[in-house]
Design a protein around this motif. Structure first.
Motif, short mmCIF file in Angstrom:
data_model
loop_
_atom_site.label_atom_id
_atom_site.label_comp_id
_atom_site.label_asym_id
_atom_site.label_seq_id
_atom_site.Cartn_x
_atom_site.Cartn_y
_atom_site.Cartn_z
N LEU A 153 8.77 2.95 2.69
CA LEU A 153 8.88 3.39 1.29
C LEU A 153 7.52 3.31 0.60
O LEU A 153 7.10 4.24 -0.10
CB LEU A 153 9.90 2.52 0.55
N ARG A 154 6.82 2.20 0.82
CA ARG A 154 5.50 2.02 0.20
C ARG A 154 4.55 3.15 0.63
O ARG A 154 3.83 3.71 -0.17
CB ARG A 154 4.94 0.65 0.60
N ALA A 198 10.71 3.02 -8.03
CA ALA A 198 10.43 3.92 -6.91
C ALA A 198 11.42 5.08 -6.91
O ALA A 198 11.07 6.23 -6.63
CB ALA A 198 10.54 3.15 -5.59
N GLN A 199 12.66 4.76 -7.27
CA GLN A 199 13.71 5.78 -7.32
C GLN A 199 13.33 6.87 -8.34
O GLN A 199 13.45 8.06 -8.06
CB GLN A 199 15.01 5.11 -7.74
N ALA A 229 10.32 8.95 -7.11
CA ALA A 229 10.70 9.88 -6.04
C ALA A 229 11.59 11.00 -6.59
O ALA A 229 11.45 12.16 -6.20
CB ALA A 229 11.42 9.13 -4.93
N ALA A 240 11.76 9.02 0.38
CA ALA A 240 11.39 7.93 -0.54
C ALA A 240 12.56 7.62 -1.48
O ALA A 240 12.86 6.44 -1.75
CB ALA A 240 10.15 8.33 -1.34
N ASP A 274 11.94 -0.60 6.28
CA ASP A 274 12.22 0.28 5.13
C ASP A 274 11.18 0.09 4.03
O ASP A 274 10.72 1.05 3.42
CB ASP A 274 13.61 0.00 4.56
N LEU A 319 15.34 5.77 0.45
CA LEU A 319 14.95 4.38 0.75
C LEU A 319 14.92 3.53 -0.52
O LEU A 319 15.32 2.36 -0.51
CB LEU A 319 13.57 4.34 1.43
N ALA A 320 14.47 4.14 -1.62
CA ALA A 320 14.42 3.42 -2.90
C ALA A 320 15.84 3.09 -3.38
O ALA A 320 16.10 1.99 -3.88
CB ALA A 320 13.68 4.25 -3.94
#
Lengths: 168, 203
Positions: free
Chosen positions: B142-143, B174-175, B178, B162, B138, B165-166
């Motif tokens: 995600l990266r 990241a959330q 995205a 993304a 994951d 996964l975040a």
């Protein structure tokens, strides 16, 4: 050239010539004509013009004709096979039009749905964005209930399938 | 002597085995599929017969799919990796798409040099398999999604994946990235119900 047409074309050439040399010629032709970029003079389901020879399909017969129209070879073909060939040729023709217009297309793409897998005739992309699918229908081919149900489910997921119809 | 379609495909699969088995893939002999699965992900390599194949000639494409368990739980789709086809996966590519922008189909008959065909096929498959192998966790996936627009991965799916996964990783930055990107996509395109629900649930 579609696989079925290619095979039948080869078979007709072989039947016409009847020698190993004829078979080699058929193999060379089948190797030369790429299935997705056919250098055909014209492609439509009833008649294919290939390298000066004509393959004519209809009324349960597939015929290889010379430029003067003389029948070089002929064989019976099941109507269902002819229909399938026509459908495949129509699908490839539509896919070719999109390719020529600068779209990325993939044929015979399967989508997972809760009603079972759905095979999309043509999946269309442009500049990295998936634009949706195209269902090609030749002649009286039915856009059946199962296909419609699956397409409705795909639409909920943002994937729209459009139906393109063609006919003789 | 003519060879029927199935043996030709089986022969192609057999030669592909030489490349995939050392990488840990397991071949399903019935479906001509190869799987590399763990609890988080599954990579599926499969041979696809064209509807245009006939008794003498097999027209074959090779597809590779990446299935992610977290995405399956958060977004939907097949919930188990068992029996997955490459195109059932959240992201799949057909051999040739990266190089040519469209998938390649190979025609194989009795006279075809299968070794050469598989060599050509593998030269197009290997980069895809390698890419997906690098995205099995994951965190790696995600990266990748945050930094690279993958080939034939719709931007809408990229950012939804993304975001999902975040959320699962509890990665707030990241959330946010995205979410903004997905909302931006939503300004010009209608987001699917599932993606809208995903955004709402996390709000």
């Amino acid at each position: 050239m579609s696989g079925a047409v290619e095979y039948l074309f080869n078979e007709l050439l072989h039947q016409h010539d009847g020698t190993a040399a004829g078979q080699r010629r058929a193999m060379q032709l089948s190797g030369y004509y790429d299935i997705y970029d056919p250098p055909l003079e014209g492609i439509y389901p009833e008649t294919l013009l290939v390298g000066g020879l004509t393959v004519k399909a209809g009324q349960g017969l597939l015929s290889l004709l010379a430029t003067d129209g003389a029948v070089l070879a002929q064989r019976e073909v099941a109507q269902v096979t002819l229909n399938q060939m026509a459908g495949n040729a129509f699908r490839d023709e539509i896919a070719g039009l999109f390719r020529a217009a600068g779209y990325q297309v993939e044929t015979e793409v399967t989508k997972w749905t809760i009603f079972g897998r759905r095979v999309i005739d043509i999946d269309v992309w442009k500049a990295g964005v998936n634009l949706g699918g195209i269902e090609t229908k030749w002649g009286g081919a039915v856009y059946n209930a199962a296909q419609q149900a699956k397409d409705a489910w795909l639409k909920m997921g943002g994937y729209v399938v459009n139906v393109v119809r063609g006919g003789p | 002597m003519m060879i029927s379609r199935k043996p030709v495909i089986q022969e192609i699969a057999l030669r592909l085995d030489d490349h995939l088995t050392p990488m840990g893939f397991v071949r399903n002999r019935k479906t001509v599929r190869f799987c590399l699965a763990d609890s988080a992900s599954c990579i599926v390599v499969e041979l696809q017969k064209s509807a245009k194949s006939n008794a003498e000639t097999a027209i074959v494409a090779a597809n590779v799919g990446l299935w992610n368990s977290t995405l399956s739980k958060r977004i939907g789709g097949p919930s188990q990796s068992d029996g997955l086809g490459a195109m059932d996966c959240q992201w799949w590519l057909r051999a040739g798409q990266i190089e040519d922008g469209q998938g390649r189909w190979w025609t194989a008959g009795a006279a075809t040099d299968i070794t050469a065909l598989v060599g050509d096929m593998w030269s197009l498959l290997a980069p895809i398999v390698s890419l997906f192998m690098s995205l099995r966790s994951d965190a790696d996936f995600l990266r990748y999604l945050l930094t690279i627009q993958g080939p034939f991965l719709d931007p809408m799916n990229r950012w939804a994946f993304a975001f999902a996964l975040a959320c699962a990783a509890g990665d707030g930055d990241a959330q946010n990235t995205a979410r903004k990107a997905l909302e931006e996509v939503g300004k010009t395109r209608t987001l699917p119900v599932g993606y809208r629900m995903l955004l709402q649930a996390a709000a």
